[in-house]
Scaffold this motif. Sequence first.
Motif, PDB file in Angstrom:
ATOM      1  N   ARG A   1      30.487 -50.672   1.675  1.00 13.51           N
ATOM      2  CA  ARG A   1      31.523 -50.932   2.679  1.00 13.51           C
ATOM      3  C   ARG A   1      32.518 -51.987   2.203  1.00 13.51           C
ATOM      4  O   ARG A   1      33.674 -51.985   2.608  1.00 13.51           O
TER       5      ARG A   1
ATOM      6  N   ASP B   1      24.584 -43.944   2.014  1.00 10.93           N
ATOM      7  CA  ASP B   1      24.868 -43.406   3.349  1.00 10.93           C
ATOM      8  C   ASP B   1      23.600 -42.816   3.943  1.00 10.93           C
ATOM      9  O   ASP B   1      22.825 -42.143   3.240  1.00 10.93           O
TER      10      ASP B   1
ATOM     11  N   GLU C   1      27.305 -49.239   8.956  1.00 12.65           N
ATOM     12  CA  GLU C   1      28.521 -49.085   9.748  1.00 12.65           C
ATOM     13  C   GLU C   1      28.824 -47.604   9.926  1.00 12.65           C
ATOM     14  O   GLU C   1      28.834 -46.843   8.964  1.00 12.65           O
TER      15      GLU C   1
ATOM     16  N   ARG D   1      27.044 -45.987   6.854  1.00 12.78           N
ATOM     17  CA  ARG D   1      27.213 -46.514   5.492  1.00 12.78           C
ATOM     18  C   ARG D   1      26.606 -47.910   5.408  1.00 12.78           C
ATOM     19  O   ARG D   1      27.048 -48.838   6.088  1.00 12.78           O
TER      20      ARG D   1
ATOM     21  N   THR E   1      30.579 -44.152  10.206  1.00 11.82           N
ATOM     22  CA  THR E   1      31.782 -43.598   9.604  1.00 11.82           C
ATOM     23  C   THR E   1      31.659 -42.075   9.564  1.00 11.82           C
ATOM     24  O   THR E   1      30.659 -41.513   9.992  1.00 11.82           O
TER      25      THR E   1
END
Length: 285
Positions: free
Chosen positions: A34, A47, A18, A30, A20
């Motif tokens: 999460r 990450d 996701e 990430r 970020t």
Amino acid sequence: MKDTTKMMRRVDRVLKGEETMEGAGVRLKRVLGRDERSTLDPFLMLDMFESDDPRDYQAGFPAHPHRGIETVTYMLKGEMEHGDSTGTRGLIGPGEAQWMTAGSGIIHQEMPVVSSEGINGLQLWVNLPQRAKMKRPQYRDVRKDSIKKVDLGDGVEARIIAGELEGSAGPVRDLESDIQFFDVVMNPGSTVSLNVPRGRTSFALVLDGAASFEPGGSPVKKGEAAVFADGDSVQAGASDRGARFLLISGDPLNEPVFWRGPIVVNSQEELDRTFEELRNGTFVK
């Protein structure tokens, strides 16, 4: 006699990264950390960062604290400079890693080196057991020439950063938890079986191409992580574009986790005390 008790690890789920922003403004993806289903004891967070545009990464990760964890930074392209409150300084480049044990507390910074080739790398957070939360901080810079390569046949090669494979051990040793960290590169259409001790948390993060991790399974693509159920081995089959993935495993700690930002301890009292130390200047021991 053939050992019929060995069991292949099935894919329990696939995690997709996701987008970020972290540090002073670094765009990243990430994959672990999460939510509850993407935090895999003892692996808290993972990450990935990749960009050719300096605006996405040049702000870096200025001075910030850590306690109670290990951070593993692994570079695929570009360079990362690091420094900390102990006076340690270093630079890692493609195919190199920095394995930092924060222990009782450290303040460090990680700053990407801006260049025309851009940057590509990742950072993994590994939780420390309670007995080691307050140990002395330690750095391990892992140079490319210290990492052993193992030919696994059928066009498959593995680089061993931590743990053992085919009788060879990685340069990162004497860890508080027994961690496997392998970088596996597969030619198009190749297959491989990799032993992972039963009872360990295990996942594969695809860095390039795509791979299937069970017969007839859907391919797991770049930037996705296959989380495995228990078993004795991980089976991988590369797509017609080949595959590169990290195979990571470790024994779960099964301990309470109290986590805020870069601080991971075992109780709310310890968490409150740590942030009080940060406020009054007694954090670094």
